[in-house]
Design a protein around this motif. Structure first.
Motif, mmCIF file in Angstrom:
data_model
loop_
_atom_site.group_PDB
_atom_site.id
_atom_site.type_symbol
_atom_site.label_atom_id
_atom_site.label_comp_id
_atom_site.label_asym_id
_atom_site.label_seq_id
_atom_site.Cartn_x
_atom_site.Cartn_y
_atom_site.Cartn_z
ATOM 1 N N ASP A 97 0.769 -1.263 -0.060
ATOM 2 C CA ASP A 97 -0.140 -0.016 -0.110
ATOM 3 C C ASP A 97 0.820 1.208 -0.022
ATOM 4 N N ARG A 98 0.244 2.321 -0.164
ATOM 5 C CA ARG A 98 0.778 3.719 -0.427
ATOM 6 C C ARG A 98 1.587 4.038 0.891
ATOM 7 N N GLU A 99 1.268 3.859 2.154
ATOM 8 C CA GLU A 99 2.008 4.026 3.270
ATOM 9 C C GLU A 99 3.024 3.379 3.396
ATOM 10 N N TYR A 100 3.318 2.046 2.934
ATOM 11 C CA TYR A 100 4.591 1.294 2.908
ATOM 12 C C TYR A 100 5.410 1.908 2.110
ATOM 13 N N PHE A 101 5.192 2.270 0.868
ATOM 14 C CA PHE A 101 5.945 3.170 0.091
ATOM 15 C C PHE A 101 6.536 4.429 0.546
ATOM 16 N N LEU A 102 5.557 5.172 1.237
ATOM 17 C CA LEU A 102 5.844 6.552 1.961
ATOM 18 C C LEU A 102 6.962 6.227 2.848
ATOM 19 N N ASP A 103 6.955 5.227 3.548
ATOM 20 C CA ASP A 103 7.843 4.897 4.657
ATOM 21 C C ASP A 103 9.323 4.622 4.359
ATOM 22 N N ILE A 104 9.153 3.638 3.105
ATOM 23 C CA ILE A 104 10.425 3.273 2.466
ATOM 24 C C ILE A 104 11.039 4.591 1.812
ATOM 25 N N LYS A 105 10.317 5.550 1.432
ATOM 26 C CA LYS A 105 11.104 6.803 0.779
ATOM 27 C C LYS A 105 11.378 7.797 1.738
ATOM 28 N N ARG A 106 10.912 7.718 3.009
ATOM 29 C CA ARG A 106 11.611 8.369 3.973
ATOM 30 C C ARG A 106 12.966 7.943 4.352
ATOM 31 N N ILE A 107 12.925 6.566 4.473
ATOM 32 C CA ILE A 107 14.160 6.158 4.767
ATOM 33 C C ILE A 107 15.225 6.039 3.592
ATOM 34 N N LEU A 108 14.666 6.077 2.509
ATOM 35 C CA LEU A 108 15.792 6.401 1.379
ATOM 36 C C LEU A 108 16.338 7.583 1.331
ATOM 37 N N PHE A 109 15.546 8.701 1.396
ATOM 38 C CA PHE A 109 15.965 9.878 1.366
ATOM 39 C C PHE A 109 16.734 10.610 2.690
ATOM 40 N N ASP A 110 15.964 10.456 3.527
ATOM 41 C CA ASP A 110 16.494 10.836 4.971
ATOM 42 C C ASP A 110 17.518 10.034 5.798
ATOM 43 N N GLU A 111 17.685 9.000 5.319
ATOM 44 C CA GLU A 111 18.868 8.149 5.980
ATOM 45 C C GLU A 111 19.832 7.786 4.848
ATOM 46 N N ILE A 112 19.422 7.106 3.996
ATOM 47 C CA ILE A 112 20.465 6.366 2.958
ATOM 48 C C ILE A 112 21.284 7.253 2.294
ATOM 49 N N LEU A 113 20.292 8.247 1.487
ATOM 50 C CA LEU A 113 21.041 9.110 0.550
ATOM 51 C C LEU A 113 21.601 10.449 1.142
ATOM 52 N N SER A 114 21.138 10.977 2.310
ATOM 53 C CA SER A 114 21.373 12.033 3.142
ATOM 54 C C SER A 114 22.743 11.819 3.653
ATOM 55 N N LYS A 115 22.969 10.214 4.112
ATOM 56 C CA LYS A 115 24.066 10.075 5.032
ATOM 57 C C LYS A 115 25.223 9.411 4.170
ATOM 58 N N ASN A 116 24.950 9.001 2.924
ATOM 59 C CA ASN A 116 26.042 8.373 2.095
ATOM 60 C C ASN A 116 26.957 9.375 1.368
ATOM 61 N N LYS A 117 28.282 9.153 1.778
ATOM 62 C CA LYS A 117 29.077 10.250 1.255
ATOM 63 C C LYS A 117 29.328 9.702 -0.346
ATOM 64 N N ILE A 118 29.207 8.483 -0.601
ATOM 65 C CA ILE A 118 29.376 8.080 -2.279
ATOM 66 C C ILE A 118 28.046 7.651 -2.704
ATOM 67 N N ASN A 119 27.304 8.827 -3.229
ATOM 68 C CA ASN A 119 25.989 8.539 -3.884
ATOM 69 C C ASN A 119 26.003 7.871 -5.391
ATOM 70 N N GLU A 120 26.583 6.431 -5.299
ATOM 71 C CA GLU A 120 26.773 5.918 -6.357
ATOM 72 C C GLU A 120 25.936 4.717 -6.959
ATOM 73 N N PHE A 121 25.501 4.335 -7.730
ATOM 74 C CA PHE A 121 24.574 3.361 -7.931
ATOM 75 C C PHE A 121 24.852 2.108 -7.138
ATOM 76 N N ASN A 122 25.927 1.379 -7.280
ATOM 77 C CA ASN A 122 26.153 -0.020 -6.595
ATOM 78 C C ASN A 122 26.066 0.195 -5.003
ATOM 79 N N ASN A 123 26.775 1.500 -4.595
ATOM 80 C CA ASN A 123 27.006 1.671 -3.139
ATOM 81 C C ASN A 123 25.328 1.856 -2.553
ATOM 82 N N ILE A 124 24.553 2.686 -3.162
ATOM 83 C CA ILE A 124 23.348 2.844 -2.838
ATOM 84 C C ILE A 124 22.471 1.606 -2.670
ATOM 85 N N ARG A 125 22.685 0.839 -3.703
ATOM 86 C CA ARG A 125 21.967 -0.622 -3.961
ATOM 87 C C ARG A 125 22.411 -1.391 -2.553
#
Length: 492
Positions: free
Chosen positions: A8-36
């Motif tokens: 459902d939509r809430e699930y993807f919203l939770d995922i999106k928050r984690i992706l942008f607020d934690e993974i992307l914002s804290k990753n020094k190397i925003n590269e495809f394989n590293n983010i994967r």
């Protein structure tokens, strides 16, 4: 009929928050394989998957479900129980006995006028350790020179080049859907510049499984010799060719052309021996300036290779592979006679001479049965993958070597491959490795090369087919309902 349900939509919203607020914002190397990797290993995302009854799985793992040969495990247990090897410090190049065994084995491929010595070898932390030490050597000695590599390729090369600040030039493959190929010696020669100092080959290629012909290798070594270029050949999968007589070893060609100083070879026990966690690798070359430089790097790192702890295993494998090589390439079926010959040649290797001829014969026979079963397993899984995906593949590579292959998936033109990959994981738990994991930027794949999927056909059949089914089912529901999935708007 697909049994997959779109979260459902809430699930993807939770995922999106984690992706942008934690993974992307804290990753020094925003590269495809590293983010994967960050997404696949994120505890909050894994927790969300678990709460939605989504179990992680993979079809691109790079690790085999098959166990290692039991005789090798027994050798390790025996050596440790006798307090052998692990209680000692060894030279920076690694245990001399292990290097002696490797030098005897690898010399069988060469002409009688040339042979390896133990001083031509360095034990390393897997093939990864070998690659990074070569790159560190180049950083120290040729910091402004160019490295050529054909992509897609093992992602470590790009990572290591970036880490050491080296100039790595990736070459785009020529792709024909009817007869695709990623490797081309002509392309390497054509694109070499006056600054090119190192050319990298993976043979067999990872992820496509292709191999280089003798003619192609001759052409490249003649060029390298003329231009004083070093060729790094990664032979991690060399023992896993389905028709081994078709495989041409690079040092055979280099020795014929008196170009041995232009060659360094990297090997490891992770794939062909299914001993990933032991981190046993080695590199070897007749280029003594390179080898001495690598030995100095190893000494300065003070990270003496853990492979020395497994000297008994390395020696036993070198013995067995020597007999196998002579039997295969010299077409000598009298293996018992070959065992006697190799046993004499291994006289300087105590780990072999302390065994009896009968013991070694039994060990060789048992290994042959194990290896035949292993290759049969890989062959069947390869066939399973192409049979199951027959309607979803628009291009594929021939059945040449075991472990990995790469296929082009139909009907994904114009799809953001990053979004497809992460939504597949969020919906099915399936971890995949696709084109951008192996070189170039995502745009090159999405706009030019298409959607390519690496398949590791080294899993048991039920797990493997289950993973392929999840992929196919997800593709169907994603293409028909893209607005219901996460749209990251990202491209790497």
């Amino acid at each position: 009929m697909s049994s997959l349900a779109i979260p459902d939509r809430e699930y993807f919203l939770d995922i999106k928050r984690i992706l942008f607020d934690e993974i992307l914002s804290k990753n020094k190397i925003n590269e495809f394989n590293n983010i994967r990797r960050s997404i696949y290993g994120n505890e909050k995302i894994l927790s969300l998957l678990s709460r939605n009854n989504i179990r992680p799985g993979q079809i691109s793992s790079g690790v085999s479900d098959r166990k290692a040969y039991k005789g090798y495990i027994n050798q390790i247990i025996s050596d440790f129980s006798k307090d052998k090897f692990y209680r000692e410090y060894f030279p920076s190049r690694g245990n001399p006995e292990a290097r002696t065994a490797l030098s005897i084995y690898e010399s069988y491929k060469l002409s009688t006028s040339i042979s390896y010595s133990p001083e031509d070898f360095c034990l390393t932390e897997g093939s990864t350790g070998a690659i990074t030490m070569i790159f560190e050597y180049f950083k120290k000695n040729y910091p402004d020179k160019e490295i050529l590599i054909q992509s897609p390729n093992y992602y470590l090369y790009k990572f290591a080049a970036r880490y050491y600040g080296l100039n790595l030039k990736e070459l785009t493959p020529t792709l024909d859907n009817r007869n695709p190929f990623f490797i081309s010696v002509n392309s390497l020669i054509f694109n070499a510049s006056k600054d090119t100092k190192l050319i990298i080959l993976t043979n067999p290629a990872n992820p496509s499984g292709e191999i280089f012909t003798k003619e192609a290798l001759r052409k490249l070594f003649l060029f390298a010799k003329r231009r004083n270029i070093l060729i790094l050949v990664d032979e991690l999968f060399a023992e896993l060719v389905f028709q081994p007589q078709e495989y041409v070893y690079s040092d055979q060609v280099a020795s014929e052309l008196q170009a041995m100083s232009n060659l360094v070879i990297v090997k490891g026990f992770s794939k062909s021996k299914n001993l990933v966690g032991l981190r046993i690798g080695y590199l070897y070359s007749k280029n003594q300036e390179l080898i001495e430089g690598i030995a100095l790097i190893s000494q300065q790192r003070s990270s003496f290779s853990v492979g020395s702890n497994f000297t008994g295993l390395i020696c036993l494998d070198a013995f067995i592979q020597s007999v196998r090589w002579l039997s295969l390439y010299q077409k000598n079926n009298d293996y018992k006679r070959l065992i006697k010959k190799v046993y004499r040649d291994f006289t300087p290797v105590q780990s072999i001479t302390e065994k009896t001829y009968v013991n070694l014969t039994c060990e060789y026979e048992a290994y042959q049965k194990y290896f035949a079963s292993l290759m049969k397993f890989y062959s069947e899984r390869f066939d399973d993958s192409l049979t199951f995906l027959v309607k979803d593949i628009s291009a594929k590579f021939p059945k040449i070597s075991a472990f990995n292959t790469m296929v082009k998936i139909r009907n994904l033109e114009g799809v953001n491959s990053f979004d497809f990959m992460i939504n597949c994981f969020f919906t099915t738990g399936l971890k995949t490795e696709i084109g951008p994991c192996f070189g170039f930027d995502q745009k090159t794949w999405d706009d030019t090369l298409g959607f390519w999927l690496r398949i590791t056909f080294a899993q048991n059949k039920e797990t493997f087919i289950g993973g392929l089914k999840k992929f196919v089912d997800f593709k169907k529901i994603y293409l028909g309902n893209r607005k219901k999935f996460l749209d990251s708007g990202l491209s790497f």
